[in-house]
Design a protein around this motif. Structure first.
Motif, PDB file in Angstrom:
ATOM      1  N   THR A 358     -22.289  26.943  29.442  1.00  0.00           N
ATOM      2  CA  THR A 358     -23.371  26.968  28.694  1.00  0.00           C
ATOM      3  C   THR A 358     -23.182  28.527  27.837  1.00  0.00           C
ATOM      4  O   THR A 358     -23.560  28.489  26.662  1.00  0.00           O
ATOM      5  N   ILE A 359     -22.251  29.083  28.292  1.00  0.00           N
ATOM      6  CA  ILE A 359     -21.950  30.600  27.306  1.00  0.00           C
ATOM      7  C   ILE A 359     -21.121  29.702  26.371  1.00  0.00           C
ATOM      8  O   ILE A 359     -21.356  30.230  24.961  1.00  0.00           O
ATOM      9  N   ALA A 360     -19.942  28.685  26.369  1.00  0.00           N
ATOM     10  CA  ALA A 360     -19.420  28.134  25.250  1.00  0.00           C
ATOM     11  C   ALA A 360     -20.190  27.588  24.468  1.00  0.00           C
ATOM     12  O   ALA A 360     -20.246  27.659  23.038  1.00  0.00           O
ATOM     13  N   PHE A 361     -21.383  26.754  24.834  1.00  0.00           N
ATOM     14  CA  PHE A 361     -22.428  26.480  24.003  1.00  0.00           C
ATOM     15  C   PHE A 361     -22.948  27.368  23.109  1.00  0.00           C
ATOM     16  O   PHE A 361     -23.038  26.994  22.021  1.00  0.00           O
ATOM     17  N   LEU A 362     -23.402  28.635  23.640  1.00  0.00           N
ATOM     18  CA  LEU A 362     -24.015  29.526  22.913  1.00  0.00           C
ATOM     19  C   LEU A 362     -22.882  30.083  21.949  1.00  0.00           C
ATOM     20  O   LEU A 362     -23.474  30.478  20.775  1.00  0.00           O
ATOM     21  N   MET A 363     -21.912  30.218  22.262  1.00  0.00           N
ATOM     22  CA  MET A 363     -20.739  30.584  21.466  1.00  0.00           C
ATOM     23  C   MET A 363     -20.728  29.784  20.082  1.00  0.00           C
ATOM     24  O   MET A 363     -20.584  30.383  19.028  1.00  0.00           O
ATOM     25  N   GLU A 364     -20.694  28.773  20.234  1.00  0.00           N
ATOM     26  CA  GLU A 364     -20.732  27.706  19.289  1.00  0.00           C
ATOM     27  C   GLU A 364     -21.839  27.784  18.236  1.00  0.00           C
ATOM     28  O   GLU A 364     -21.926  27.815  17.051  1.00  0.00           O
ATOM     29  N   LEU A 370     -26.521  29.342  14.250  1.00  0.00           N
ATOM     30  CA  LEU A 370     -27.693  28.658  14.724  1.00  0.00           C
ATOM     31  C   LEU A 370     -28.540  29.825  15.569  1.00  0.00           C
ATOM     32  O   LEU A 370     -29.878  29.592  15.664  1.00  0.00           O
ATOM     33  N   ILE A 371     -27.897  30.670  16.206  1.00  0.00           N
ATOM     34  CA  ILE A 371     -28.614  31.699  16.681  1.00  0.00           C
ATOM     35  C   ILE A 371     -28.107  33.084  16.138  1.00  0.00           C
ATOM     36  O   ILE A 371     -26.702  32.970  15.896  1.00  0.00           O
ATOM     37  N   GLY A 421     -29.876  20.523  15.520  1.00  0.00           N
ATOM     38  CA  GLY A 421     -28.819  19.734  16.001  1.00  0.00           C
ATOM     39  C   GLY A 421     -27.792  20.168  16.983  1.00  0.00           C
ATOM     40  O   GLY A 421     -26.988  19.341  17.174  1.00  0.00           O
ATOM     41  N   SER A 422     -28.454  21.048  17.723  1.00  0.00           N
ATOM     42  CA  SER A 422     -27.396  21.606  18.618  1.00  0.00           C
ATOM     43  C   SER A 422     -27.314  20.562  19.751  1.00  0.00           C
ATOM     44  O   SER A 422     -26.339  20.824  20.603  1.00  0.00           O
ATOM     45  N   ALA A 423     -28.407  19.912  20.079  1.00  0.00           N
ATOM     46  CA  ALA A 423     -28.237  18.927  21.226  1.00  0.00           C
ATOM     47  C   ALA A 423     -26.901  17.908  20.882  1.00  0.00           C
ATOM     48  O   ALA A 423     -26.709  17.514  22.098  1.00  0.00           O
TER      49      ALA A 423
END
Ligand code: SF4
Length: 630
Positions: A358-364, A370-371, A421-423
């Motif tokens: 989840t942290i890696a996803f938020l990093m991307e 996107l954030i 599109g992050s999904a």
């Protein structure tokens, strides 16, 4: 009954009462405990559409027939429930010492119902079951909780064993784990379910030993099996000295090592975080062993932390999954920092696989714009930024700010909120984050993740090993032809280990037919033939799948996110590969005896003696009939 006690402790947390109830011998024989027994109860007792975090959900802490016996690695327990992360049945396993101690107290498992009005803990000493105020423990991490409970219980004939949740479970974060003896039953949000019941901890002390039907024969088998485990190169060397991260460079070579949120499959600093580096830099030449109960393999090592504020604290690990998902997947190559993170996350009581993801996803998301910092608690949340990474871990554990909320509830919820599109690159199936093998590196791994009943899963079965690692039976990772049959067979075989509750790593040397069948027959005296024994694994899977189907899930959910179907792997031996689920899934269902939507057929259920499940799934107004009529 021999082998299993045939006794379960049914606890009502709403009014702090309990009863000891029998397991019928035919049910014990059909399940052998663990996964199958938990699924047997769950599908009967947890009503369809139950809110997983409501008092109506039920948490099963079960052991298996070999837990607490002298069998090699007979130390597992399972935490099974309706998962708040996936909405379906989940079964998450822990090793260590708690499971054996529960068996020593005379129980095969605990069924936890209802919800306590105030924080409570339980203490079990054989027949005595106490409900004790846990107000002072609420807010403590699992390390503090364990120590305080030991103090409160005072001097005991032997050390008590404590299972607990941390702050993440208390506030029902969806990535919350249950921790016992520094081992985590981590997957599926089982810690959130325990927290939803206001149950902080269960400590146990037992004075009995499981009764075996043929003690002498059992011990002869154990001796011979341990001798073989002590000669096998994987169980006597690779795991013993370099732990589970001994495979990291092999996964990296294949291109399967999750790197920067699965954007690539090779990490340029992989050598800094593999098992050899851990042996030398963290584990005293690989000799800092801290094995689970009754294990000669000893894959778990401890590391004495020296970071400011944590001097002298002991981290058990980090394991491979933790190392890859908090390390390469977040662009971090400092193994001391990864070990510290492992210790801290165990304290908060969270799943390192899911949190790393989840942290890696938020990093991307952050790097792609996107954030912004409004959603990262002001952090510059880039890959490789160690300070931001550690701050994100603390935020997730404490639930602090926007970042804490997003990071502690998994990638699916985060992607739903972030959108844009992050999904497509949220690495999960059914809401459960992917383990540390990129599914594009092998079609077996891809199929295994896509159709996993509890979500993306490497243990049910661990097919990556056959695709890239083992010196034993191998399969072509790029072929889709043999994978449906391979996954079906290996999943059923693995499920048996989850019923009898031994560690997966013994399967590097021991096998079902020549080892576990004989051990189980010596333990129980049931006299299984091979087919009856193998059916137990299939029964467990079909019970879990029926639960999944009953909740309305099917083929639509047996998929991977877009990245894994459309973006070819960029590096390694599997370079250029994408997952081809559609080539395999129909055949897989067919071999399993499931219909086109992946629902177990009546014939299949009947063949496994699961007629009661036919009524649940296909009875008047049942979910399958309702769906067809719609
Ligand atoms: S091999 Fe490792 S995880 Fe398995 S029982 Fe032994 S110490 Fe525990």
């Amino acid at each position: 009954m021999k082998g299993l006690w045939g006794k379960l402790l049914r606890v009502n947390l709403t009014d702090h009462t309990y009863a000891v109830e029998d397991v019928a011998e035919d049910v014990a024989r059909a399940t052998l405990g663990g996964k199958a027994l938990a699924a047997h109860y769950a599908i009967r007792e947890i009503k369809r559409n139950t809110d997983p975090l409501s008092p109506e959900n039920i948490l099963y802490l079960f052991t298996g027939v070999l837990t607490g016996t002298p069998a090699p690695t007979g130390n597992r327990f399972v935490a099974a429930t309706k998962s708040p992360l996936t909405g379906s049945f989940t079964d998450s396993y822990g090793g260590g010492f708690w499971g054996p101690e529960l068996r020593f107290a005379g129980y095969d498992g605990i069924i936890l119902e209802g919800k306590s009005k105030a924080p409570v803990r339980m203490h079990i000493t054989d027949d005595k079951v106490e409900f004790l105020d846990a107000a002072e423990l609420w807010g403590m991490d699992t390390w503090e909780t364990t120590e305080r409970i030991k103090e409160l219980q005072g001097k005991t004939p032997r050390p008590i064993k404590v299972l607990s949740i941390g702050q993440a479970g208390e506030r029902m974060a969806l990535l919350a784990a249950i921790i016992a003896d520094a081992r985590a039953a981590a997957r599926g949000g089982v810690g959130a379910v325990m927290g939803s019941k206001n149950l902080k901890a269960i400590s146990v002390l037992g004075s009995k030993r499981p009764q075996l039907a043929m003690q002498k024969e059992f011990m002869t088998l154990v001796k011979e099996q341990n001798m073989r485990l002590n000669k096998n190169p994987v169980t006597s060397d690779a795991l013993r000295y370099r732990g589970t991260p001994n495979i990291l460079l092999g996964v990296n070579a294949a291109g399967g090592l999750p790197t920067r949120n699965f954007q690539t499959g090779q990490f340029e600093e992989a050598e800094k975080i593999d098992g050899e580096a851990m042996r030398k830099e963290l584990w005293n030449d690989g000799r800092n062993w801290h094995p689970c109960w009754n294990c000669t393999i000893k894959c778990t090592h401890f590391h004495v932390l020296d970071a400011p504020g944590y001097e002298g604290k002991i981290d058990d690990g980090p394991e491979y999954e933790t190392t890859a998902l908090l390390g390469s997947n977040c662009g971090i190559s400092d193994i001391k920092a990864i070990s510290l993170a492992d210790y801290i996350i165990d304290g908060y009581g969270m799943d390192t696989i899911s949190l790393g993801n989840t942290i890696a996803f938020l990093m991307e998301c952050y790097e792609k714009g996107l954030i912004g910092k409004d959603m990262t608690n002001g952090l510059d949340l880039r890959f490789g930024n160690k300070e931001a990474w550690m701050a994100a871990i603390h935020a997730a554990g404490k639930g602090e700010g926007e970042l804490g909320r997003l990071a502690s509830n998994g990638v699916r919820r985060a992607a739903e909120e972030i959108g844009q599109g992050s999904a497509d690159f949220a690495a999960h199936t059914k809401g459960q984050e992917m383990p540390a093998y990129d599914p594009r590196s092998g079609q077996g791994t891809a199929l295994s993740y896509a159709r996993g009943i509890r979500g993306a899963d490497h243990l049910k079965p661990w097919v990556f090993n056959k695709e890239w690692l083992t010196s034993g039976e191998r399969t072509d990772p790029f072929s889709t032809e043999d994978k449906p049959a391979l996954i079906k067979r290996d999943d059923a075989d693995s499920a048996i280990l989850d019923c009898i509750c031994v560690c997966r790593f013994v399967a590097n040397e021991l096998n079902l037919e020549n080892d576990f069948l004989m051990l189980v027959n010596a333990a129980t005296g049931f006299g299984y033939d091979l087919q009856e024994f193998l059916d137990i694994g299939e029964r467990a899977i079909n019970l879990a799948r029926a639960f999944y189907s009953r909740e309305g899930f099917g083929r639509r959910e047996d998929v991977l996110p877009k990245r894994f179907n459309t973006e070819p792997l960029k590096d390694g031996l599997a370079k250029g590969n994408v997952a081809k689920i559609e080539e395999m899934i129909g055949r897989y269902y067919e071999l399993c005896g499931w219909d086109d939507n992946g629902v177990p057929t009546k014939e299949k259920l009947r063949s496994l003696g699961l007629d009661f499940v036919i009524d649940i799934l296909y009875g008047e107004g049942g979910p399958v009939e309702t769906a067809r009529a719609a």
